[in-house]
Design a protein around this motif. Sequence first.
Motif, PDB file in Angstrom:
ATOM      1  N   VAL A   1       6.861 -14.898  17.201  1.00  0.00           N
ATOM      2  CA  VAL A   1       8.292 -15.026  16.951  1.00  0.00           C
ATOM      3  C   VAL A   1       8.971 -15.193  18.302  1.00  0.00           C
ATOM      4  O   VAL A   1       8.688 -14.453  19.236  1.00  0.00           O
ATOM      5  CB  VAL A   1       8.840 -13.774  16.226  1.00  0.00           C
ATOM      6  N   VAL A   2       9.845 -16.185  18.405  1.00  0.00           N
ATOM      7  CA  VAL A   2      10.563 -16.431  19.652  1.00  0.00           C
ATOM      8  C   VAL A   2      12.060 -16.428  19.379  1.00  0.00           C
ATOM      9  O   VAL A   2      12.504 -16.713  18.270  1.00  0.00           O
ATOM     10  CB  VAL A   2      10.135 -17.770  20.302  1.00  0.00           C
ATOM     11  N   ASN A   3      12.815 -16.114  20.415  1.00  0.00           N
ATOM     12  CA  ASN A   3      14.267 -16.184  20.313  1.00  0.00           C
ATOM     13  C   ASN A   3      14.679 -17.641  20.114  1.00  0.00           C
ATOM     14  O   ASN A   3      14.109 -18.546  20.723  1.00  0.00           O
ATOM     15  CB  ASN A   3      14.931 -15.630  21.569  1.00  0.00           C
ATOM     16  N   ASP A   4      15.682 -17.858  19.260  1.00  0.00           N
ATOM     17  CA  ASP A   4      16.146 -19.211  18.967  1.00  0.00           C
ATOM     18  C   ASP A   4      17.660 -19.205  18.767  1.00  0.00           C
ATOM     19  O   ASP A   4      18.151 -19.372  17.654  1.00  0.00           O
ATOM     20  CB  ASP A   4      15.438 -19.734  17.717  1.00  0.00           C
ATOM     21  N   PRO A   5      18.416 -19.011  19.857  1.00  0.00           N
ATOM     22  CA  PRO A   5      19.874 -19.011  19.715  1.00  0.00           C
ATOM     23  C   PRO A   5      20.373 -20.416  19.370  1.00  0.00           C
ATOM     24  O   PRO A   5      19.782 -21.409  19.783  1.00  0.00           O
ATOM     25  CB  PRO A   5      20.376 -18.571  21.090  1.00  0.00           C
ATOM     26  N   GLN A   6      21.438 -20.488  18.580  1.00  0.00           N
ATOM     27  CA  GLN A   6      22.029 -21.757  18.183  1.00  0.00           C
ATOM     28  C   GLN A   6      23.465 -21.825  18.689  1.00  0.00           C
ATOM     29  O   GLN A   6      24.233 -20.888  18.471  1.00  0.00           O
ATOM     30  CB  GLN A   6      22.023 -21.888  16.657  1.00  0.00           C
ATOM     31  N   THR A   7      23.841 -22.924  19.326  1.00  0.00           N
ATOM     32  CA  THR A   7      25.204 -23.121  19.816  1.00  0.00           C
ATOM     33  C   THR A   7      25.845 -24.267  19.054  1.00  0.00           C
ATOM     34  O   THR A   7      25.262 -25.350  18.949  1.00  0.00           O
ATOM     35  CB  THR A   7      25.211 -23.422  21.322  1.00  0.00           C
ATOM     36  N   ASN A   8      27.039 -24.022  18.513  1.00  0.00           N
ATOM     37  CA  ASN A   8      27.814 -25.041  17.815  1.00  0.00           C
ATOM     38  C   ASN A   8      29.170 -25.166  18.486  1.00  0.00           C
ATOM     39  O   ASN A   8      29.794 -24.160  18.807  1.00  0.00           O
ATOM     40  CB  ASN A   8      27.992 -24.664  16.339  1.00  0.00           C
ATOM     41  N   CYS A   9      29.603 -26.399  18.682  1.00  0.00           N
ATOM     42  CA  CYS A   9      30.893 -26.646  19.323  1.00  0.00           C
ATOM     43  C   CYS A   9      31.779 -27.457  18.390  1.00  0.00           C
ATOM     44  O   CYS A   9      31.315 -28.380  17.712  1.00  0.00           O
ATOM     45  CB  CYS A   9      30.713 -27.393  20.632  1.00  0.00           C
ATOM     46  N   SER A  10      33.038 -27.110  18.369  1.00  0.00           N
ATOM     47  CA  SER A  10      34.042 -27.850  17.625  1.00  0.00           C
ATOM     48  C   SER A  10      35.259 -27.984  18.522  1.00  0.00           C
ATOM     49  O   SER A  10      35.884 -26.980  18.868  1.00  0.00           O
ATOM     50  CB  SER A  10      34.392 -27.113  16.330  1.00  0.00           C
ATOM     51  N   GLY A  11      35.570 -29.206  18.893  1.00  0.00           N
ATOM     52  CA  GLY A  11      36.640 -29.393  19.867  1.00  0.00           C
ATOM     53  C   GLY A  11      36.183 -28.842  21.198  1.00  0.00           C
ATOM     54  O   GLY A  11      35.123 -29.155  21.689  1.00  0.00           O
TER      55      GLY A  11
ATOM     56  N   VAL B   1      15.985 -16.152  15.442  1.00  0.00           N
ATOM     57  CA  VAL B   1      14.580 -16.238  15.818  1.00  0.00           C
ATOM     58  C   VAL B   1      13.911 -17.313  14.975  1.00  0.00           C
ATOM     59  O   VAL B   1      14.433 -17.722  13.941  1.00  0.00           O
ATOM     60  CB  VAL B   1      13.851 -14.886  15.624  1.00  0.00           C
ATOM     61  N   ARG B   2      12.760 -17.749  15.432  1.00  0.00           N
ATOM     62  CA  ARG B   2      11.944 -18.667  14.648  1.00  0.00           C
ATOM     63  C   ARG B   2      10.474 -18.334  14.858  1.00  0.00           C
ATOM     64  O   ARG B   2      10.094 -17.748  15.871  1.00  0.00           O
ATOM     65  CB  ARG B   2      12.246 -20.117  14.971  1.00  0.00           C
ATOM     66  N   ILE B   3       9.686 -18.713  13.910  1.00  0.00           N
ATOM     67  CA  ILE B   3       8.240 -18.481  13.967  1.00  0.00           C
ATOM     68  C   ILE B   3       7.586 -19.725  14.552  1.00  0.00           C
ATOM     69  O   ILE B   3       7.862 -20.847  14.126  1.00  0.00           O
ATOM     70  CB  ILE B   3       7.688 -18.178  12.566  1.00  0.00           C
ATOM     71  N   VAL B   4       6.727 -19.511  15.543  1.00  0.00           N
ATOM     72  CA  VAL B   4       6.050 -20.611  16.226  1.00  0.00           C
ATOM     73  C   VAL B   4       4.547 -20.435  16.055  1.00  0.00           C
ATOM     74  O   VAL B   4       3.999 -19.369  16.330  1.00  0.00           O
ATOM     75  CB  VAL B   4       6.411 -20.610  17.732  1.00  0.00           C
ATOM     76  N   GLY B   5       3.895 -21.487  15.608  1.00  0.00           N
ATOM     77  CA  GLY B   5       2.444 -21.480  15.479  1.00  0.00           C
ATOM     78  C   GLY B   5       1.835 -22.606  16.287  1.00  0.00           C
ATOM     79  O   GLY B   5       2.490 -23.614  16.567  1.00  0.00           O
ATOM     80  N   ARG B   6       0.573 -22.407  16.677  1.00  0.00           N
ATOM     81  CA  ARG B   6      -0.141 -23.467  17.385  1.00  0.00           C
ATOM     82  C   ARG B   6      -1.634 -23.314  17.139  1.00  0.00           C
ATOM     83  O   ARG B   6      -2.113 -22.227  16.813  1.00  0.00           O
ATOM     84  CB  ARG B   6       0.193 -23.489  18.862  1.00  0.00           C
TER      85      ARG B   6
ATOM     86  N   ALA C   1      15.410  -8.184  23.322  1.00  0.00           N
ATOM     87  CA  ALA C   1      14.735  -7.512  22.218  1.00  0.00           C
ATOM     88  C   ALA C   1      14.914  -8.198  20.880  1.00  0.00           C
ATOM     89  O   ALA C   1      14.412  -7.729  19.890  1.00  0.00           O
ATOM     90  CB  ALA C   1      15.241  -6.072  22.123  1.00  0.00           C
ATOM     91  N   ILE C   2      15.600  -9.317  20.826  1.00  0.00           N
ATOM     92  CA  ILE C   2      15.907  -9.935  19.538  1.00  0.00           C
ATOM     93  C   ILE C   2      14.645 -10.304  18.767  1.00  0.00           C
ATOM     94  O   ILE C   2      14.453  -9.875  17.647  1.00  0.00           O
ATOM     95  CB  ILE C   2      16.818 -11.162  19.738  1.00  0.00           C
ATOM     96  N   ALA C   3      13.764 -11.116  19.342  1.00  0.00           N
ATOM     97  CA  ALA C   3      12.565 -11.556  18.626  1.00  0.00           C
ATOM     98  C   ALA C   3      11.638 -10.396  18.306  1.00  0.00           C
ATOM     99  O   ALA C   3      10.974 -10.387  17.285  1.00  0.00           O
ATOM    100  CB  ALA C   3      11.823 -12.615  19.439  1.00  0.00           C
ATOM    101  N   SER C   4      11.601  -9.405  19.145  1.00  0.00           N
ATOM    102  CA  SER C   4      10.695  -8.282  18.917  1.00  0.00           C
ATOM    103  C   SER C   4      11.162  -7.383  17.780  1.00  0.00           C
ATOM    104  O   SER C   4      10.418  -6.528  17.322  1.00  0.00           O
ATOM    105  CB  SER C   4      10.540  -7.457  20.189  1.00  0.00           C
TER     106      SER C   4
ATOM    107  N   THR D   1       6.835  -7.806  11.474  1.00  0.00           N
ATOM    108  CA  THR D   1       5.626  -8.608  11.682  1.00  0.00           C
ATOM    109  C   THR D   1       4.998  -8.998  10.351  1.00  0.00           C
ATOM    110  O   THR D   1       5.144  -8.320   9.348  1.00  0.00           O
ATOM    111  CB  THR D   1       4.603  -7.847  12.536  1.00  0.00           C
ATOM    112  N   GLU D   2       4.297 -10.102  10.371  1.00  0.00           N
ATOM    113  CA  GLU D   2       3.560 -10.607   9.219  1.00  0.00           C
ATOM    114  C   GLU D   2       2.072 -10.558   9.537  1.00  0.00           C
ATOM    115  O   GLU D   2       1.683 -10.511  10.695  1.00  0.00           O
ATOM    116  CB  GLU D   2       3.973 -12.057   8.909  1.00  0.00           C
ATOM    117  N   TRP D   3       1.239 -10.596   8.523  1.00  0.00           N
ATOM    118  CA  TRP D   3      -0.197 -10.453   8.728  1.00  0.00           C
ATOM    119  C   TRP D   3      -0.765 -11.552   9.625  1.00  0.00           C
ATOM    120  O   TRP D   3      -1.739 -11.346  10.329  1.00  0.00           O
ATOM    121  CB  TRP D   3      -0.943 -10.420   7.393  1.00  0.00           C
ATOM    122  N   TYR D   4      -0.186 -12.726   9.621  1.00  0.00           N
ATOM    123  CA  TYR D   4      -0.739 -13.849  10.384  1.00  0.00           C
ATOM    124  C   TYR D   4      -0.265 -13.904  11.839  1.00  0.00           C
ATOM    125  O   TYR D   4      -0.751 -14.728  12.611  1.00  0.00           O
ATOM    126  CB  TYR D   4      -0.435 -15.181   9.680  1.00  0.00           C
ATOM    127  N   PHE D   5       0.679 -13.042  12.238  1.00  0.00           N
ATOM    128  CA  PHE D   5       1.150 -13.040  13.633  1.00  0.00           C
ATOM    129  C   PHE D   5       0.019 -12.637  14.570  1.00  0.00           C
ATOM    130  O   PHE D   5      -0.834 -11.835  14.231  1.00  0.00           O
ATOM    131  CB  PHE D   5       2.303 -12.058  13.816  1.00  0.00           C
TER     132      PHE D   5
END
Length: 137
Positions: free
Chosen positions: A52-62, A71-76, A23-26, A30-34
Amino acid sequence: MYKQFFMKFALIPLSLFLASGQAIASQVATEWYFGRWNCNIDGRSARMQWSVVNDPQTNCSGGVCSTTSGVRIVGRFSDNGSAWVPLAKQRSSSTTLNIRYLGAEQDNWFLRYDRSSNIANGWTTWRGNRYSLRCWR
């Protein structure tokens, strides 16, 4: 009887976990252009989509990694039935959208939305020339 009772309660937390992960992206406002748009680009039919799509980010240290949800907005855009080309939102307001066309020859586009008609009018650019762009639902 006890086995069935405990199995029901064991499935409840699992179902809550699965539902919340999807349910994260949902949950993004909403914006008018979605959504899906029919367009006309310099007299040719075209299509545009924003979501809008889910966009998890993973960071590693050691040896320790952490993942943050996001999330991020995707257009095409598809011009006259051609392959879909990515678009990037540069800036938006309640009635305007500045777009970066991410095809082989990248350029900037613009749309202004009229809420009363559900039509967005603007322009594209290609090789320094401006062309009309009109989109509707």
